[in-house]
Write an enzyme that holds these catalytic residues in place. Sequence first.
Site, short mmCIF file in Angstrom:
data_model
loop_
_atom_site.label_atom_id
_atom_site.label_comp_id
_atom_site.label_asym_id
_atom_site.label_seq_id
_atom_site.Cartn_x
_atom_site.Cartn_y
_atom_site.Cartn_z
N LYS A 160 41.06 33.61 -30.23
CA LYS A 160 40.72 34.92 -29.65
C LYS A 160 39.21 35.08 -29.43
O LYS A 160 38.79 35.67 -28.45
CB LYS A 160 41.25 36.05 -30.54
N ASN A 172 42.73 39.04 -26.44
CA ASN A 172 44.09 38.55 -26.68
C ASN A 172 44.94 38.52 -25.41
O ASN A 172 46.07 38.03 -25.43
CB ASN A 172 44.82 39.37 -27.77
N GLY A 223 39.12 40.54 -41.45
CA GLY A 223 39.24 39.48 -40.45
C GLY A 223 39.38 40.06 -39.04
O GLY A 223 39.09 41.23 -38.80
N ASP A 243 45.34 44.45 -29.13
CA ASP A 243 45.74 44.50 -30.54
C ASP A 243 45.47 45.87 -31.17
O ASP A 243 46.32 46.43 -31.87
CB ASP A 243 44.98 43.43 -31.35
N TYR A 270 54.88 40.74 -40.37
CA TYR A 270 56.19 41.24 -39.97
C TYR A 270 57.31 40.30 -40.41
O TYR A 270 57.10 39.12 -40.66
CB TYR A 270 56.28 41.53 -38.47
N THR A 323 46.40 33.57 -28.83
CA THR A 323 46.67 33.80 -30.25
C THR A 323 45.76 32.92 -31.10
O THR A 323 44.89 32.22 -30.60
CB THR A 323 48.19 33.65 -30.55
P1 ATR Z 1 42.00 36.91 -39.00
O1 ATR Z 1 40.57 36.80 -38.55
O2 ATR Z 1 42.90 36.02 -38.23
O3 ATR Z 1 42.46 38.33 -39.18
P2 ATR Z 1 41.02 35.86 -41.44
O4 ATR Z 1 39.65 35.73 -40.90
O5 ATR Z 1 41.61 34.68 -42.16
O6 ATR Z 1 42.13 36.28 -40.41
O7 ATR Z 1 40.98 37.13 -42.39
C1 ATR Z 1 41.96 37.41 -43.24
C2 ATR Z 1 41.49 38.53 -44.18
O8 ATR Z 1 42.41 38.55 -45.24
C3 ATR Z 1 40.11 38.32 -44.78
O9 ATR Z 1 39.50 39.57 -44.94
C4 ATR Z 1 40.42 37.72 -46.15
O10 ATR Z 1 39.48 37.97 -47.14
P3 ATR Z 1 38.10 37.10 -47.26
O11 ATR Z 1 37.16 37.66 -46.24
O12 ATR Z 1 37.64 37.35 -48.65
O13 ATR Z 1 38.49 35.68 -47.01
C5 ATR Z 1 41.70 38.45 -46.47
N1 ATR Z 1 42.57 37.76 -47.40
C6 ATR Z 1 43.24 36.61 -47.22
N2 ATR Z 1 44.01 36.31 -48.29
C7 ATR Z 1 43.80 37.31 -49.20
C8 ATR Z 1 44.27 37.57 -50.52
N3 ATR Z 1 45.13 36.74 -51.14
N4 ATR Z 1 43.85 38.70 -51.14
C9 ATR Z 1 43.00 39.55 -50.54
N5 ATR Z 1 42.50 39.34 -49.30
C10 ATR Z 1 42.88 38.25 -48.64
#
Ligand code: ATR
Length: 284
Positions: free
Chosen positions: A69, A90, A128, A105, A214, A65
């Site tokens: 990953k 994962n 992300g 996933d 969730y 997790t």
């Molecule tokens: P993971 O890789 O674990 O999925 P992450 O890299 O932190 O998580 O990505 C989270 C996603 O949510 C990213 O696309 C982020 O946007 P940025 O690329 O601009 O950082 C998006 N995200 C996080 N908080 C957000 C918010 N409040 N509004 C819109 N998008 C958000």
Amino acid sequence: MNIKNNDFQFAVIGNPVKHSLSPLLHNHCFEENHLKYKFSSILIEDISKLKETILSHNLLGVNITHPFKEVAFEACDKVSKDCTDIGAVNTIIVRNDKLFGYNTDGDGFLNSIRDFNEPHSVLIIGAGGASKAISHALDKANFNVDILNRSKEKLEYFTDKGLECFGPNDFLCKEYDLVINATSAGFEDNELPAPKSVLRKLLKHARYAVDIIYNKKTPFLKLCDEYDIVSKDGKDMLIEQAVLAHLLFIDYSRSESEIRNSMKDALDWFLAFFNIFKPGFMAF
Ligand code: ATR
């Protein structure tokens, strides 16, 4: 290597990891089948010790997790094509001190929307790791997938895959059957993943919506309730990725639907009795 004498054969590894529901789901399946396996959790601080940690605990299988990953992908001796396409692992199976990596996933997400009546066009909000896995599975299954993210930096992976991508200023608000919030907006705050006016236009035309967070009615899901669409949170995805991992962990005669029902029972029971349980984000 210092080999540990632990009493568990499977574990979820991450940092933080205490919140993970993987032990609950997998242990319930083992118990129902009178299998003497145990699934635990391991917190690791030093990311370079991933393989050593897995081998020193004599594990048969592992869930990975947040935030390991991508590191797990590098640590494996062999990975599935899905992992190569997503760049993340994962689930790991250990055989003869070798690590075999899988990613459940994306297919878990796909299975979680089986009850939706064939949405064709999909908008994923977020860029992300979760978005990579979900878009890969949907694209493989011939859905028409577009990506919207609040910033442009992370979009390169998706444009390289041939998906249509939008930043905040160039979004062409098309009509999508399914809208997915794959961002962490709404997880620990009360934010929407995109401007309300944009979401309103999207939801007016959509038939379905999913938030991969969730156990929380997020602002996105609350907004979905104002429209005549079917929506769900990330619980089904949580279960489905665990079902696929469980099938990789052990080879036994239970069907996929029996494992799913068993995990659903465990999760429903847990959420009913521990309603202080915090929300979760599928990418974590
Ligand atoms: P993971 O890789 O674990 O999925 P992450 O890299 O932190 O998580 O990505 C989270 C996603 O949510 C990213 O696309 C982020 O946007 P940025 O690329 O601009 O950082 C998006 N995200 C996080 N908080 C957000 C918010 N409040 N509004 C819109 N998008 C958000």
